[in-house]
Design a protein around this motif. Sequence first.
Motif, PDB file in Angstrom:
ATOM      1  N   ASN A   1       0.849  -1.194   0.000  1.00 54.48           N
ATOM      2  CA  ASN A   1       0.000   0.000   0.000  1.00 54.48           C
ATOM      3  C   ASN A   1       0.880   1.237   0.000  1.00 54.48           C
ATOM      4  O   ASN A   1       1.927   1.263   0.646  1.00 54.48           O
ATOM      5  CB  ASN A   1      -0.909   0.007   1.242  1.00 54.48           C
TER       6      ASN A   1
ATOM      7  N   ASN B   1       1.143   5.723  -1.581  1.00 57.23           N
ATOM      8  CA  ASN B   1       0.574   6.898  -2.241  1.00 57.23           C
ATOM      9  C   ASN B   1       1.721   7.637  -2.923  1.00 57.23           C
ATOM     10  O   ASN B   1       2.810   7.103  -3.064  1.00 57.23           O
ATOM     11  CB  ASN B   1      -0.171   7.777  -1.222  1.00 57.23           C
ATOM     12  N   ALA B   2       1.468   8.865  -3.320  1.00 59.72           N
ATOM     13  CA  ALA B   2       2.491   9.638  -4.034  1.00 59.72           C
ATOM     14  C   ALA B   2       3.768   9.817  -3.212  1.00 59.72           C
ATOM     15  O   ALA B   2       4.835  10.061  -3.768  1.00 59.72           O
ATOM     16  CB  ALA B   2       1.922  10.987  -4.439  1.00 59.72           C
ATOM     17  N   ASP B   3       3.671   9.684  -1.887  1.00 66.58           N
ATOM     18  CA  ASP B   3       4.843   9.821  -1.021  1.00 66.58           C
ATOM     19  C   ASP B   3       5.672   8.539  -0.934  1.00 66.58           C
ATOM     20  O   ASP B   3       6.764   8.540  -0.393  1.00 66.58           O
ATOM     21  CB  ASP B   3       4.417  10.243   0.388  1.00 66.58           C
TER      22      ASP B   3
ATOM     23  N   SER C   1       3.628   2.724   2.145  1.00 69.43           N
ATOM     24  CA  SER C   1       3.274   3.011   3.529  1.00 69.43           C
ATOM     25  C   SER C   1       3.082   1.757   4.379  1.00 69.43           C
ATOM     26  O   SER C   1       3.238   1.799   5.590  1.00 69.43           O
ATOM     27  CB  SER C   1       2.006   3.867   3.593  1.00 69.43           C
TER      28      SER C   1
ATOM     29  N   GLY D   1      -2.061   9.760 -11.505  1.00 72.24           N
ATOM     30  CA  GLY D   1      -1.960   9.360 -10.100  1.00 72.24           C
ATOM     31  C   GLY D   1      -1.334   7.987 -10.012  1.00 72.24           C
ATOM     32  O   GLY D   1      -0.844   7.447 -10.999  1.00 72.24           O
TER      33      GLY D   1
ATOM     34  N   ASN E   1      -1.854   3.918  -8.138  1.00 74.00           N
ATOM     35  CA  ASN E   1      -2.729   3.021  -7.380  1.00 74.00           C
ATOM     36  C   ASN E   1      -2.284   2.967  -5.936  1.00 74.00           C
ATOM     37  O   ASN E   1      -1.088   2.927  -5.651  1.00 74.00           O
ATOM     38  CB  ASN E   1      -2.697   1.621  -7.991  1.00 74.00           C
ATOM     39  N   SER E   2      -3.238   2.915  -5.034  1.00 72.55           N
ATOM     40  CA  SER E   2      -2.903   2.915  -3.618  1.00 72.55           C
ATOM     41  C   SER E   2      -2.576   1.532  -3.091  1.00 72.55           C
ATOM     42  O   SER E   2      -2.072   1.393  -1.982  1.00 72.55           O
ATOM     43  CB  SER E   2      -4.049   3.522  -2.805  1.00 72.55           C
ATOM     44  N   SER E   3      -2.851   0.468  -3.882  1.00 72.67           N
ATOM     45  CA  SER E   3      -2.590  -0.886  -3.421  1.00 72.67           C
ATOM     46  C   SER E   3      -2.366  -1.808  -4.614  1.00 72.67           C
ATOM     47  O   SER E   3      -3.023  -1.684  -5.641  1.00 72.67           O
ATOM     48  CB  SER E   3      -3.781  -1.385  -2.598  1.00 72.67           C
TER      49      SER E   3
END
Length: 192
Positions: free
Chosen positions: A106, A108-110, A113, A133, A135-137
């Motif tokens: 998982n 994000n742009a950072d 996580s 963007g 994908n978050s996962s």
Amino acid sequence: MIDELTKGEAPSLLDTEKANEIIRAINALMSSRGANGIRVDADQNGELLIYPSDGKPILRSYHPFEVIEVGEDKVIINAGLVNGLLPNSLSVDKGSGTRYICLEINGNADGVSSVQLKDEQSPPDGIPWKENGVNSSFKYPIAIVGEKELISQIVTTNLFFKIGVAAEIPKDSVSIGEYPNDIYFTWVQTND
């Protein structure tokens, strides 16, 4: 097993009979289970472990994310890092039949996580692209296991993922000053 050489086809600096003698000795070791106080086993990579049979095998080191044990209902892996993060667990309950042991990553742009160890019935899809963007996962396979055995070890290193441009697709129409392409991003596994 190593195939024996054929006389006249061996490399010019090798004596065929001597080479075949060495090949037969290696093949015998690879198929041996030991005798006279010596035990021979193969690790998950097929490498031989030779040690005294007094019940104290030599300790071996495992690679990151290497499967250590496949039980009837659980898989245990060695610790490994994804962008410096450990998975939430080093064991996962598994179903029956052929299973895909994956990391659910998982982020994000950072960046990444969290990382979770997952058991899947089928192989995960590739890492999808996302317009403007990321994908978050996504799931990343590390091993394939059977009922009580390792079928294939896919990952044996720590992993690092970064966000990269997957594609730039031209827009149908563009206003003055507007970027002419739609940009699609994805997670890219690198050695950086």
